[in-house]
Design an enzyme around this catalytic site. Structure first.
Site, PDB file in Angstrom:
ATOM      1  N   LYS A  87      53.986  -5.804  73.670  1.00 31.62           N
ATOM      2  CA  LYS A  87      53.994  -4.942  72.477  1.00 31.62           C
ATOM      3  C   LYS A  87      53.301  -5.476  71.228  1.00 31.62           C
ATOM      4  O   LYS A  87      53.497  -4.934  70.140  1.00 31.62           O
ATOM      5  CB  LYS A  87      55.427  -4.604  72.123  1.00 31.62           C
ATOM      6  N   SER A 127      54.171   4.714  71.114  1.00 36.98           N
ATOM      7  CA  SER A 127      54.006   3.987  69.855  1.00 36.98           C
ATOM      8  C   SER A 127      53.193   4.789  68.851  1.00 36.98           C
ATOM      9  O   SER A 127      52.239   5.483  69.217  1.00 36.98           O
ATOM     10  CB  SER A 127      53.289   2.679  70.155  1.00 36.98           C
ATOM     11  N   TYR A 151      46.693  -2.615  73.013  1.00 35.55           N
ATOM     12  CA  TYR A 151      48.115  -2.230  73.108  1.00 35.55           C
ATOM     13  C   TYR A 151      48.263  -0.721  72.937  1.00 35.55           C
ATOM     14  O   TYR A 151      48.908  -0.043  73.748  1.00 35.55           O
ATOM     15  CB  TYR A 151      48.929  -2.974  72.031  1.00 35.55           C
ATOM     16  N   LYS A 155      49.460   2.509  75.601  1.00 36.23           N
ATOM     17  CA  LYS A 155      50.515   3.504  75.357  1.00 36.23           C
ATOM     18  C   LYS A 155      49.961   4.921  75.501  1.00 36.23           C
ATOM     19  O   LYS A 155      50.602   5.799  76.087  1.00 36.23           O
ATOM     20  CB  LYS A 155      51.136   3.288  73.974  1.00 36.23           C
ATOM     21  N   ASN A 200      55.050 -12.329  66.286  1.00 38.51           N
ATOM     22  CA  ASN A 200      53.835 -11.551  66.052  1.00 38.51           C
ATOM     23  C   ASN A 200      54.047 -10.502  64.977  1.00 38.51           C
ATOM     24  O   ASN A 200      53.104 -10.073  64.327  1.00 38.51           O
ATOM     25  CB  ASN A 200      53.427 -10.808  67.330  1.00 38.51           C
ATOM     26  N   ASP A 297      44.334  -4.069  63.200  1.00 32.87           N
ATOM     27  CA  ASP A 297      45.294  -3.474  62.254  1.00 32.87           C
ATOM     28  C   ASP A 297      44.727  -2.246  61.547  1.00 32.87           C
ATOM     29  O   ASP A 297      43.512  -2.092  61.435  1.00 32.87           O
ATOM     30  CB  ASP A 297      45.671  -4.507  61.187  1.00 32.87           C
TER      31      ASP A 297
HETATM   32  N1  UFG Z   1      51.735  -8.422  58.960  1.00 27.90           N
HETATM   33  C1  UFG Z   1      51.456  -9.453  58.078  1.00 27.90           C
HETATM   34  N2  UFG Z   1      51.777 -10.722  58.485  1.00 27.90           N
HETATM   35  C2  UFG Z   1      52.354 -10.992  59.676  1.00 27.90           C
HETATM   36  C3  UFG Z   1      52.633  -9.911  60.567  1.00 27.90           C
HETATM   37  C4  UFG Z   1      52.305  -8.648  60.171  1.00 27.90           C
HETATM   38  O1  UFG Z   1      50.918  -9.270  56.989  1.00 27.90           O
HETATM   39  O2  UFG Z   1      52.618 -12.181  59.985  1.00 27.90           O
HETATM   40  C5  UFG Z   1      51.436  -7.041  58.524  1.00 27.90           C
HETATM   41  C6  UFG Z   1      50.466  -6.308  59.424  1.00 27.90           C
HETATM   42  O3  UFG Z   1      49.131  -6.549  59.042  1.00 27.90           O
HETATM   43  C7  UFG Z   1      50.902  -4.855  59.214  1.00 27.90           C
HETATM   44  C8  UFG Z   1      52.414  -4.967  58.999  1.00 27.90           C
HETATM   45  O4  UFG Z   1      52.641  -6.308  58.597  1.00 27.90           O
HETATM   46  O5  UFG Z   1      50.325  -4.340  58.055  1.00 27.90           O
HETATM   47  C9  UFG Z   1      53.226  -4.664  60.221  1.00 27.90           C
HETATM   48  O6  UFG Z   1      52.768  -5.454  61.299  1.00 27.90           O
HETATM   49  P1  UFG Z   1      53.621  -5.670  62.633  1.00 27.90           P
HETATM   50  O7  UFG Z   1      52.893  -6.666  63.478  1.00 27.90           O
HETATM   51  O8  UFG Z   1      55.031  -5.969  62.296  1.00 27.90           O
HETATM   52  O9  UFG Z   1      53.629  -4.246  63.329  1.00 27.90           O
HETATM   53  P2  UFG Z   1      52.389  -3.264  63.669  1.00 27.90           P
HETATM   54  O10 UFG Z   1      52.265  -2.266  62.585  1.00 27.90           O
HETATM   55  O11 UFG Z   1      51.225  -4.045  64.091  1.00 27.90           O
HETATM   56  O12 UFG Z   1      52.988  -2.406  64.847  1.00 27.90           O
HETATM   57  C10 UFG Z   1      53.079  -2.844  66.157  1.00 27.90           C
HETATM   58  C11 UFG Z   1      52.954  -1.601  67.031  1.00 27.90           C
HETATM   59  C12 UFG Z   1      54.158  -0.715  66.882  1.00 27.90           C
HETATM   60  C13 UFG Z   1      55.395  -1.493  67.099  1.00 27.90           C
HETATM   61  C14 UFG Z   1      55.414  -2.646  66.167  1.00 27.90           C
HETATM   62  C15 UFG Z   1      56.620  -3.496  66.375  1.00 27.90           C
HETATM   63  O13 UFG Z   1      51.828  -0.873  66.663  1.00 27.90           O
HETATM   64  O14 UFG Z   1      54.100   0.292  67.855  1.00 27.90           O
HETATM   65  O15 UFG Z   1      54.279  -3.477  66.372  1.00 27.90           O
HETATM   66  O16 UFG Z   1      56.582  -4.009  67.651  1.00 27.90           O
HETATM   67  F1  UFG Z   1      56.472  -0.715  66.840  1.00 27.90           F
END
Ligand code: UFG
Length: 355
Positions: A87, A127, A151, A155, A200, A297
Protein backbone atom coordinates in the site's frame (compact mmCIF):
# COMPACT_ATOMS: atom_id res chain seq x y z
CA UNK A 1 -26.68 -18.74 12.08
CA UNK A 2 -24.42 -15.67 12.21
CA UNK A 3 -22.77 -14.70 8.95
CA UNK A 4 -19.15 -15.73 8.45
CA UNK A 5 -16.90 -13.05 6.98
CA UNK A 6 -13.46 -13.97 5.65
CA UNK A 7 -11.03 -11.05 6.03
CA UNK A 8 -7.82 -11.13 3.97
CA UNK A 9 -5.06 -9.01 5.50
CA UNK A 10 -6.97 -9.36 8.78
CA UNK A 11 -3.95 -8.68 11.00
CA UNK A 12 -3.09 -5.44 9.18
CA UNK A 13 -3.91 -1.92 10.26
CA UNK A 14 -7.38 -1.60 8.74
CA UNK A 15 -8.04 -5.34 8.78
CA UNK A 16 -7.57 -5.71 12.54
CA UNK A 17 -9.88 -2.80 13.37
CA UNK A 18 -12.49 -4.20 10.99
CA UNK A 19 -12.28 -7.60 12.71
CA UNK A 20 -13.13 -5.92 16.05
CA UNK A 21 -16.08 -4.14 14.44
CA UNK A 22 -17.35 -7.39 12.89
CA UNK A 23 -16.96 -9.37 16.14
CA UNK A 24 -18.75 -6.58 18.02
CA UNK A 25 -21.68 -6.97 15.62
CA UNK A 26 -21.99 -10.73 16.00
CA UNK A 27 -20.21 -11.95 12.86
CA UNK A 28 -18.02 -15.05 12.77
CA UNK A 29 -14.64 -13.86 11.52
CA UNK A 30 -11.96 -15.88 9.70
CA UNK A 31 -8.68 -14.14 8.85
CA UNK A 32 -6.06 -14.88 6.22
CA UNK A 33 -2.72 -13.03 6.42
CA UNK A 34 0.89 -13.78 5.52
CA UNK A 35 2.11 -11.36 8.26
CA UNK A 36 4.65 -9.79 5.90
CA UNK A 37 3.84 -6.33 7.30
CA UNK A 38 1.64 -7.24 10.26
CA UNK A 39 1.80 -9.20 13.47
CA UNK A 40 -0.30 -12.13 14.70
CA UNK A 41 -0.23 -10.28 18.03
CA UNK A 42 -2.72 -7.82 16.56
CA UNK A 43 -5.21 -10.70 16.32
CA UNK A 44 -4.74 -11.58 20.01
CA UNK A 45 -5.56 -7.97 20.78
CA UNK A 46 -8.61 -8.07 18.50
CA UNK A 47 -9.97 -10.96 20.58
CA UNK A 48 -9.12 -9.15 23.83
CA UNK A 49 -10.97 -5.98 22.79
CA UNK A 50 -13.97 -7.85 21.38
CA UNK A 51 -14.00 -10.29 24.34
CA UNK A 52 -14.53 -13.16 21.99
CA UNK A 53 -12.23 -15.09 19.69
CA UNK A 54 -11.93 -15.11 15.94
CA UNK A 55 -13.33 -18.27 14.41
CA UNK A 56 -9.92 -18.99 12.84
CA UNK A 57 -6.75 -17.19 11.74
CA UNK A 58 -4.69 -18.61 8.86
CA UNK A 59 -1.06 -17.88 7.96
CA UNK A 60 -1.74 -17.96 4.23
CA UNK A 61 -0.68 -15.81 1.28
CA UNK A 62 -3.73 -14.95 -0.84
CA UNK A 63 -1.77 -15.85 -3.97
CA UNK A 64 -1.50 -19.44 -2.73
CA UNK A 65 -4.71 -20.75 -4.34
CA UNK A 66 -4.43 -24.23 -2.89
CA UNK A 67 -4.05 -23.03 0.70
CA UNK A 68 -6.74 -20.39 0.21
CA UNK A 69 -9.12 -22.97 -1.20
CA UNK A 70 -8.58 -25.13 1.91
CA UNK A 71 -9.59 -22.16 4.08
CA UNK A 72 -12.82 -21.70 2.09
CA UNK A 73 -13.48 -25.45 2.29
CA UNK A 74 -13.24 -25.29 6.11
CA UNK A 75 -15.78 -22.48 6.73
CA UNK A 76 -19.22 -21.48 5.43
CA UNK A 77 -17.98 -18.12 4.07
CA UNK A 78 -20.86 -15.70 3.38
CA UNK A 79 -18.79 -12.67 2.41
CA UNK A 80 -15.17 -11.64 1.89
CA UNK A 81 -13.42 -8.38 2.74
CA UNK A 82 -10.19 -8.19 0.74
CA UNK A 83 -7.56 -5.96 2.36
CA UNK A 84 -4.38 -7.99 1.72
CA UNK A 85 -2.17 -5.80 -0.49
CA UNK A 86 0.92 -3.63 -0.56
CA UNK A 87 0.00 0.00 0.00
CA UNK A 88 2.83 2.51 -0.15
CA UNK A 89 2.94 4.96 -3.04
CA UNK A 90 6.70 5.71 -2.98
CA UNK A 91 7.64 2.06 -2.56
CA UNK A 92 5.43 1.04 -5.49
CA UNK A 93 7.47 3.29 -7.78
CA UNK A 94 10.63 1.33 -6.94
CA UNK A 95 9.01 -2.13 -6.65
CA UNK A 96 6.29 -2.19 -9.35
CA UNK A 97 6.50 -5.92 -10.06
CA UNK A 98 5.96 -6.83 -6.41
CA UNK A 99 2.95 -4.50 -6.29
CA UNK A 100 1.28 -5.96 -9.39
CA UNK A 101 2.07 -9.50 -8.28
CA UNK A 102 0.55 -9.15 -4.80
CA UNK A 103 -2.25 -6.67 -5.43
CA UNK A 104 -3.50 -7.81 -8.84
CA UNK A 105 -2.31 -11.45 -8.64
CA UNK A 106 -3.75 -11.77 -5.12
CA UNK A 107 -7.14 -10.42 -6.20
CA UNK A 108 -7.29 -12.80 -9.19
CA UNK A 109 -6.39 -15.77 -6.98
CA UNK A 110 -9.06 -14.77 -4.46
CA UNK A 111 -11.71 -14.38 -7.19
CA UNK A 112 -11.01 -17.80 -8.65
CA UNK A 113 -11.16 -19.45 -5.22
CA UNK A 114 -14.39 -17.58 -4.38
CA UNK A 115 -15.89 -18.85 -7.62
CA UNK A 116 -14.75 -22.41 -6.91
CA UNK A 117 -16.57 -22.26 -3.55
CA UNK A 118 -19.59 -20.34 -4.85
CA UNK A 119 -18.95 -17.27 -2.69
CA UNK A 120 -20.24 -14.19 -4.49
CA UNK A 121 -20.15 -11.32 -1.99
CA UNK A 122 -17.05 -9.16 -1.77
CA UNK A 123 -16.00 -5.83 -0.26
CA UNK A 124 -12.81 -4.68 -1.98
CA UNK A 125 -10.18 -2.25 -0.63
CA UNK A 126 -9.64 0.34 -3.30
CA UNK A 127 -8.00 3.73 -2.95
CA UNK A 128 -8.54 7.43 -3.55
CA UNK A 129 -5.18 7.37 -5.30
CA UNK A 130 -6.98 6.08 -8.42
CA UNK A 131 -8.14 9.68 -9.01
CA UNK A 132 -4.52 10.79 -9.51
CA UNK A 133 -3.65 14.46 -9.83
CA UNK A 134 -7.18 15.82 -9.56
CA UNK A 135 -7.81 19.27 -10.98
CA UNK A 136 -10.61 19.96 -8.55
CA UNK A 137 -11.63 18.53 -5.20
CA UNK A 138 -13.81 17.20 -3.63
CA UNK A 139 -13.88 14.05 -5.71
CA UNK A 140 -17.07 12.15 -6.47
CA UNK A 141 -17.09 8.54 -7.59
CA UNK A 142 -17.65 9.87 -11.14
CA UNK A 143 -14.54 12.07 -11.13
CA UNK A 144 -12.03 11.02 -13.79
CA UNK A 145 -9.51 8.36 -12.77
CA UNK A 146 -5.85 8.81 -13.72
CA UNK A 147 -3.45 6.95 -11.43
CA UNK A 148 0.05 8.45 -11.12
CA UNK A 149 1.93 5.54 -9.56
CA UNK A 150 2.03 1.71 -9.69
CA UNK A 151 0.16 1.32 -6.37
CA UNK A 152 -2.79 3.33 -7.68
CA UNK A 153 -2.62 1.45 -11.01
CA UNK A 154 -2.94 -1.88 -9.19
CA UNK A 155 -6.07 -0.67 -7.38
CA UNK A 156 -7.69 0.62 -10.57
CA UNK A 157 -6.75 -2.56 -12.41
CA UNK A 158 -8.43 -4.63 -9.68
CA UNK A 159 -11.56 -2.48 -10.01
CA UNK A 160 -11.59 -3.20 -13.76
CA UNK A 161 -11.13 -6.93 -13.14
CA UNK A 162 -14.00 -6.90 -10.65
CA UNK A 163 -16.21 -5.03 -13.13
CA UNK A 164 -15.47 -7.62 -15.82
CA UNK A 165 -16.12 -10.51 -13.44
CA UNK A 166 -19.43 -8.93 -12.37
CA UNK A 167 -20.43 -8.50 -16.02
CA UNK A 168 -19.79 -12.20 -16.61
CA UNK A 169 -21.25 -13.62 -13.37
CA UNK A 170 -24.68 -12.18 -12.60
CA UNK A 171 -24.63 -13.54 -9.05
CA UNK A 172 -21.59 -11.45 -8.02
CA UNK A 173 -22.09 -8.57 -5.57
CA UNK A 174 -19.07 -6.33 -5.14
CA UNK A 175 -18.57 -3.07 -3.26
CA UNK A 176 -15.25 -1.34 -3.97
CA UNK A 177 -14.41 1.24 -1.32
CA UNK A 178 -12.01 3.99 -2.36
CA UNK A 179 -10.50 4.95 0.98
CA UNK A 180 -8.93 8.30 1.45
CA UNK A 181 -6.17 8.32 4.12
CA UNK A 182 -6.88 6.00 7.07
CA UNK A 183 -5.12 7.04 10.30
CA UNK A 184 -5.79 6.82 14.06
CA UNK A 185 -6.06 3.74 16.25
CA UNK A 186 -8.49 1.83 18.46
CA UNK A 187 -9.34 4.06 21.49
CA UNK A 188 -8.11 1.30 23.85
CA UNK A 189 -4.55 1.90 22.63
CA UNK A 190 -4.23 -1.84 21.96
CA UNK A 191 -4.53 -1.72 18.16
CA UNK A 192 -2.97 0.71 15.74
CA UNK A 193 -0.64 1.18 12.82
CA UNK A 194 2.67 -0.56 13.48
CA UNK A 195 4.63 -0.48 10.24
CA UNK A 196 7.80 -2.54 9.92
CA UNK A 197 10.93 -0.42 9.51
CA UNK A 198 10.71 3.22 8.47
CA UNK A 199 7.07 4.34 8.08
CA UNK A 200 6.05 5.26 4.54
CA UNK A 201 2.95 7.19 5.56
CA UNK A 202 2.71 10.57 7.23
CA UNK A 203 0.79 9.88 10.48
CA UNK A 204 2.91 6.97 11.79
CA UNK A 205 6.05 8.94 10.93
CA UNK A 206 4.80 12.01 12.81
CA UNK A 207 3.94 9.80 15.81
CA UNK A 208 7.42 8.24 15.85
CA UNK A 209 9.04 11.69 15.72
CA UNK A 210 6.83 12.95 18.57
CA UNK A 211 7.74 9.96 20.75
CA UNK A 212 11.45 10.50 20.02
CA UNK A 213 12.00 7.36 17.98
CA UNK A 214 12.94 9.39 14.88
CA UNK A 215 14.74 12.70 14.77
CA UNK A 216 12.64 14.68 12.33
CA UNK A 217 9.99 14.45 9.65
CA UNK A 218 10.70 15.23 5.99
CA UNK A 219 7.86 17.27 4.51
CA UNK A 220 7.72 16.23 0.86
CA UNK A 221 7.42 19.56 -0.94
CA UNK A 222 5.91 22.92 -0.01
CA UNK A 223 5.33 24.18 -3.55
CA UNK A 224 2.04 22.43 -4.29
CA UNK A 225 -0.92 24.58 -5.37
CA UNK A 226 -2.52 24.27 -1.89
CA UNK A 227 -3.10 26.99 0.77
CA UNK A 228 0.24 26.37 2.58
CA UNK A 229 2.03 24.60 -0.30
CA UNK A 230 2.07 21.13 1.36
CA UNK A 231 0.03 18.12 0.27
CA UNK A 232 -3.63 18.05 1.29
CA UNK A 233 -5.35 14.75 2.15
CA UNK A 234 -8.68 13.62 3.55
CA UNK A 235 -7.62 11.76 6.71
CA UNK A 236 -10.24 9.33 7.98
CA UNK A 237 -10.21 7.62 11.39
CA UNK A 238 -9.54 3.88 11.08
CA UNK A 239 -12.55 3.23 13.38
CA UNK A 240 -14.73 4.99 10.81
CA UNK A 241 -13.12 2.92 8.04
CA UNK A 242 -13.82 -0.27 10.03
CA UNK A 243 -17.41 0.78 10.67
CA UNK A 244 -17.78 1.60 6.96
CA UNK A 245 -16.76 -1.97 6.08
CA UNK A 246 -19.26 -3.52 8.44
CA UNK A 247 -21.98 -1.27 7.02
CA UNK A 248 -20.84 -2.22 3.50
CA UNK A 249 -21.24 -5.93 4.32
CA UNK A 250 -24.79 -5.13 5.48
CA UNK A 251 -25.46 -3.45 2.12
CA UNK A 252 -23.89 -6.06 -0.15
CA UNK A 253 -27.29 -7.36 -1.18
CA UNK A 254 -28.68 -3.93 -2.16
CA UNK A 255 -27.56 -4.54 -5.77
CA UNK A 256 -26.02 -7.19 -7.93
CA UNK A 257 -22.88 -6.27 -9.86
CA UNK A 258 -20.27 -3.79 -8.79
CA UNK A 259 -20.62 -0.47 -7.02
CA UNK A 260 -17.87 1.98 -6.12
CA UNK A 261 -17.97 4.28 -3.09
CA UNK A 262 -15.61 6.86 -1.61
CA UNK A 263 -14.78 6.40 2.07
CA UNK A 264 -13.64 9.78 3.36
CA UNK A 265 -14.76 12.68 5.53
CA UNK A 266 -14.91 15.50 2.99
CA UNK A 267 -12.35 17.56 4.96
CA UNK A 268 -8.88 18.31 3.62
CA UNK A 269 -5.84 18.68 5.93
CA UNK A 270 -2.36 19.76 4.85
CA UNK A 271 0.87 18.16 6.07
CA UNK A 272 1.64 21.27 8.16
CA UNK A 273 -1.87 21.31 9.64
CA UNK A 274 -1.55 17.66 10.63
CA UNK A 275 1.85 18.28 12.27
CA UNK A 276 0.38 21.17 14.24
CA UNK A 277 -2.72 19.21 15.35
CA UNK A 278 -0.54 16.28 16.44
CA UNK A 279 1.84 18.54 18.38
CA UNK A 280 -1.08 20.10 20.19
CA UNK A 281 -2.64 16.78 21.17
CA UNK A 282 0.63 15.10 22.18
CA UNK A 283 2.16 18.26 23.68
CA UNK A 284 5.38 17.26 21.98
CA UNK A 285 7.28 19.08 19.27
CA UNK A 286 7.40 17.47 15.81
CA UNK A 287 10.65 18.71 14.26
CA UNK A 288 10.38 18.80 10.47
CA UNK A 289 12.17 19.98 7.38
CA UNK A 290 10.89 20.62 3.87
CA UNK A 291 12.55 18.42 1.24
CA UNK A 292 11.89 17.59 -2.43
CA UNK A 293 8.49 16.33 -3.54
CA UNK A 294 8.07 12.54 -3.36
CA UNK A 295 7.76 10.67 -6.68
CA UNK A 296 4.17 9.75 -7.51
CA UNK A 297 2.61 12.25 -5.04
CA UNK A 298 -0.25 14.62 -5.91
CA UNK A 299 -1.32 18.00 -4.49
CA UNK A 300 -4.76 17.31 -3.02
CA UNK A 301 -7.17 14.38 -2.55
CA UNK A 302 -10.43 15.11 -0.71
CA UNK A 303 -13.60 13.04 -0.88
CA UNK A 304 -17.12 14.02 -1.70
CA UNK A 305 -18.56 11.63 0.88
CA UNK A 306 -22.22 12.14 -0.01
CA UNK A 307 -22.78 8.91 -1.98
CA UNK A 308 -22.42 6.56 1.02
CA UNK A 309 -24.35 9.00 3.16
CA UNK A 310 -27.27 8.71 0.73
CA UNK A 311 -26.99 4.99 -0.05
CA UNK A 312 -26.32 3.69 3.46
CA UNK A 313 -27.43 6.62 5.66
CA UNK A 314 -23.98 6.45 7.20
CA UNK A 315 -21.14 8.92 7.57
CA UNK A 316 -17.93 9.30 9.55
CA UNK A 317 -18.07 10.78 13.06
CA UNK A 318 -14.44 11.15 14.23
CA UNK A 319 -12.43 14.36 13.66
CA UNK A 320 -8.71 15.15 13.26
CA UNK A 321 -8.26 15.65 17.02
CA UNK A 322 -9.61 12.12 17.67
CA UNK A 323 -7.33 10.77 14.92
CA UNK A 324 -4.25 12.39 16.52
CA UNK A 325 -5.29 11.52 20.09
CA UNK A 326 -5.84 7.82 19.32
CA UNK A 327 -2.65 7.55 17.23
CA UNK A 328 -0.71 9.12 20.08
CA UNK A 329 -2.22 6.79 22.70
CA UNK A 330 -1.23 3.74 20.63
CA UNK A 331 2.26 5.18 20.04
CA UNK A 332 2.82 5.92 23.74
CA UNK A 333 1.58 2.52 24.87
CA UNK A 334 3.43 0.65 22.09
CA UNK A 335 6.54 2.73 21.36
CA UNK A 336 8.07 -0.10 19.33
CA UNK A 337 4.84 -1.35 17.76
CA UNK A 338 3.86 -4.94 18.45
CA UNK A 339 6.43 -7.08 20.32
CA UNK A 340 9.21 -8.15 17.92
CA UNK A 341 9.42 -11.65 19.46
CA UNK A 342 5.89 -12.35 18.31
CA UNK A 343 6.36 -10.92 14.84
CA UNK A 344 6.25 -13.54 12.16
CA UNK A 345 9.39 -13.81 10.01
CA UNK A 346 7.19 -13.92 6.90
CA UNK A 347 8.24 -14.70 3.35
CA UNK A 348 11.33 -12.94 2.08
CA UNK A 349 9.68 -9.84 0.68
CA UNK A 350 11.73 -7.43 2.76
CA UNK A 351 10.11 -4.26 3.95
CA UNK A 352 7.12 -4.19 1.64
CA UNK A 353 4.16 -2.34 3.12
CA UNK A 354 0.85 -4.16 3.22
CA UNK A 355 -2.69 -3.05 3.85
N1 UFG B 1 4.23 13.02 3.53
C1 UFG B 1 5.29 13.79 3.99
N2 UFG B 1 6.28 13.14 4.67
C2 UFG B 1 6.26 11.82 4.93
C3 UFG B 1 5.16 11.04 4.45
C4 UFG B 1 4.17 11.68 3.76
O1 UFG B 1 5.37 15.00 3.77
O2 UFG B 1 7.21 11.29 5.56
C5 UFG B 1 3.13 13.71 2.83
C6 UFG B 1 2.89 13.20 1.42
O3 UFG B 1 3.70 13.89 0.49
C7 UFG B 1 1.40 13.49 1.25
C8 UFG B 1 0.83 13.28 2.66
O4 UFG B 1 1.94 13.42 3.53
O5 UFG B 1 1.20 14.82 0.88
C9 UFG B 1 0.19 11.94 2.86
O6 UFG B 1 1.09 10.93 2.48
P1 UFG B 1 0.90 9.40 2.91
O7 UFG B 1 2.11 8.64 2.45
O8 UFG B 1 0.55 9.31 4.34
O9 UFG B 1 -0.39 8.93 2.11
P2 UFG B 1 -0.72 9.06 0.53
O10 UFG B 1 -1.56 10.27 0.33
O11 UFG B 1 0.49 8.86 -0.26
O12 UFG B 1 -1.77 7.90 0.34
C10 UFG B 1 -1.43 6.57 0.21
C11 UFG B 1 -2.49 5.94 -0.68
C12 UFG B 1 -3.82 5.88 0.03
C13 UFG B 1 -3.67 5.24 1.35
C14 UFG B 1 -2.63 5.97 2.13
C15 UFG B 1 -2.41 5.34 3.46
O13 UFG B 1 -2.65 6.68 -1.84
O14 UFG B 1 -4.70 5.11 -0.73
O15 UFG B 1 -1.39 5.96 1.44
O16 UFG B 1 -1.94 4.06 3.26
F1 UFG B 1 -4.84 5.32 2.03
Amino acid sequence: MPETVLVTGGAGFIGSHTCVELLDHGYEVVTVDNYVNSSPQALDRVAKIARRPLTAAYDVDVRDRKALSEVFASHPVDAVIHFAAHKAVGESVSLPTEYYDTNVGGTCALLSVMREHRVHRLVFSSSCSVYGDAETVPLTEDSPVAPTNPYACTKLMCEHILQDVCARLSEMKVLALRYFNPVGAHPSGLLGEAPRGIPNNLMPYVAQVAVGRREKLSVFGDDYPTPDGTGVRDYIHVMDVAEGHRVAVEHLDDHTGMQVFNLGTGTGTSVLQLISAFSEVSRRPVPHQVVERRAGDVAALVADASAVATAWRWSTTRDLTAMCRDTWRFQELNPDGYSPDLVHAGPKTGELSCG
